[in-house]
Design an enzyme around this catalytic site. Structure first.
Site, PDB file in Angstrom:
ATOM      1  N   GLU A  96       2.029  38.283  58.730  1.00 39.34           N
ATOM      2  CA  GLU A  96       0.803  37.464  58.760  1.00 39.34           C
ATOM      3  C   GLU A  96       0.894  36.383  59.838  1.00 39.34           C
ATOM      4  OE1 GLU A  96       0.834  36.639  54.557  1.00 39.34           O
ATOM      5  OE2 GLU A  96       0.423  38.765  54.199  1.00 39.34           O
ATOM      6  N   SER A 209       4.185  45.137  48.363  1.00 40.91           N
ATOM      7  CA  SER A 209       3.720  45.620  47.057  1.00 40.91           C
ATOM      8  C   SER A 209       4.860  46.047  46.139  1.00 40.91           C
ATOM      9  CB  SER A 209       2.715  46.767  47.225  1.00 40.91           C
ATOM     10  OG  SER A 209       1.564  46.307  47.915  1.00 40.91           O
TER      11      SER A 209
HETATM   12  P1  PGA Z   1       3.184  41.667  48.625  1.00 39.57           P
HETATM   13  O1  PGA Z   1       3.647  40.749  49.848  1.00 39.57           O
HETATM   14  O2  PGA Z   1       4.358  41.810  47.700  1.00 39.57           O
HETATM   15  O3  PGA Z   1       2.022  40.932  48.015  1.00 39.57           O
HETATM   16  O4  PGA Z   1       2.773  42.992  49.207  1.00 39.57           O
HETATM   17  C1  PGA Z   1       4.930  40.838  50.380  1.00 39.57           C
HETATM   18  C2  PGA Z   1       5.060  39.903  51.554  1.00 39.57           C
HETATM   19  O5  PGA Z   1       4.115  39.776  52.341  1.00 39.57           O
HETATM   20  O6  PGA Z   1       6.100  39.266  51.727  1.00 39.57           O
END
Ligand code: PGA
Length: 247
Positions: A96, A209
């Site tokens: 991100e 996830s």
């Molecule tokens: P998520 O995020 O477990 O919600 O997929 C993992 C992360 O971005 O570190």
């Protein structure tokens, strides 16, 4: 055998009351975990979480840090500041940040370097997008991302934690299968081995996830040494269940 690491990534979630409730619930259910546990919290809550976690079995982490030491960098947070609040870890190069904040491989490598020099363990994130996977470029992409960090950090590379997070699996409910994840982890492990004689100590986390249902299978893979958990780290029962799977 090295202990696995389960790290929560709260992202831009939380609030004073919610954080306190979540941490109290985690501590109440934690017992003596068989793995290492950490929470990477928003910068604004480092002080609060430091107070709540200090002396417990849960380490504190940040989600980003400046590559600069100090000075005219409005809005940035330095490693020295993170250290004052007891941060042991810092996420570096989360997808991100790469995607929404234009962080390049070079910037990510410099952030990792700055963290290591300050005694903070960077949790360096690498991972391919769906388009890159579909184009058969997964290995090339993750190797390029890791190579930049290896290049900037030399023999200190054995001090990092590496997280493989396929971008298409983050927050989507789509997990990489245990085989898909292991395959990439094996590639990264080999790259680390070629870079450092101490590479065996590097923890390689999977993220994307991960949840109480799929955690055990992922964590059973030969080269998966833990997890970086987003959504499921915001619910105490789910996070505790994943921690139990890693024990
Ligand atoms: P998520 O995020 O477990 O919600 O997929 C993992 C992360 O971005 O570190």
């Amino acid at each position: 055998m090295k202990k696995k690491l389960i790290a929560g990534n709260w992202k831009m979630n939380g609030g004073l009351a919610a954080n306190e409730a979540l941490i109290r619930n985690l501590l109440a259910g934690l017992g003596t975990p068989g793995c290492q546990v950490a929470l990477c919290v928003p910068t604004a809550y480092l002080a609060q979480c430091h107070d709540l976690l200090n002396g417990t079995g849960i380490d504190l982490g940040a989600q980003d840090v400046s590559q600069h030491e100090a000075g005219a960098f409005t809005g940035e947070i330095s490693c020295a500041m993170l250290k004052e609040f007891g941060a042991r870890y810092c996420l570096v190069g989360h997808s991100e940040r790469r995607q929404y904040h234009a962080e390049t491989d070079t910037v990510v490598a410099l952030k990792a370097q700055r963290a290591l020099a300050s005694g903070i363990t960077p949790i360096v994130c690498v991972g391919e997008t769906l388009a890159e996977r579909e184009a058969g470029r997964t290995e090339e992409v993750v190797k390029r991302q890791l190579a930049a960090v290896i290049h900037a950090n030399g023999h200190c590379i054995s001090e990092i934690v590496l997280a493989y997070e396929p971008v298409w699996a983050i927050g989507t409910g789509k997990t990489a299968s245990a085989e898909q994840a292991q395959q990439v982890h094996a590639v990264l492990r080999a790259q680390l081995k070629a870079a450092s004689s101490q590479s065996d100590r590097i923890l390689l986390l999977y993220g994307g996830s991960m949840n109480p249902v799929n955690a055990a299978q992922l964590l059973a893979q030969a080269d998966i040494d833990g997890g970086l958990i987003g959504g499921a780290s915001l619910k105490a029962p789910d996070f505790l269940s994943i921690i139990a799977s890693a024990g």
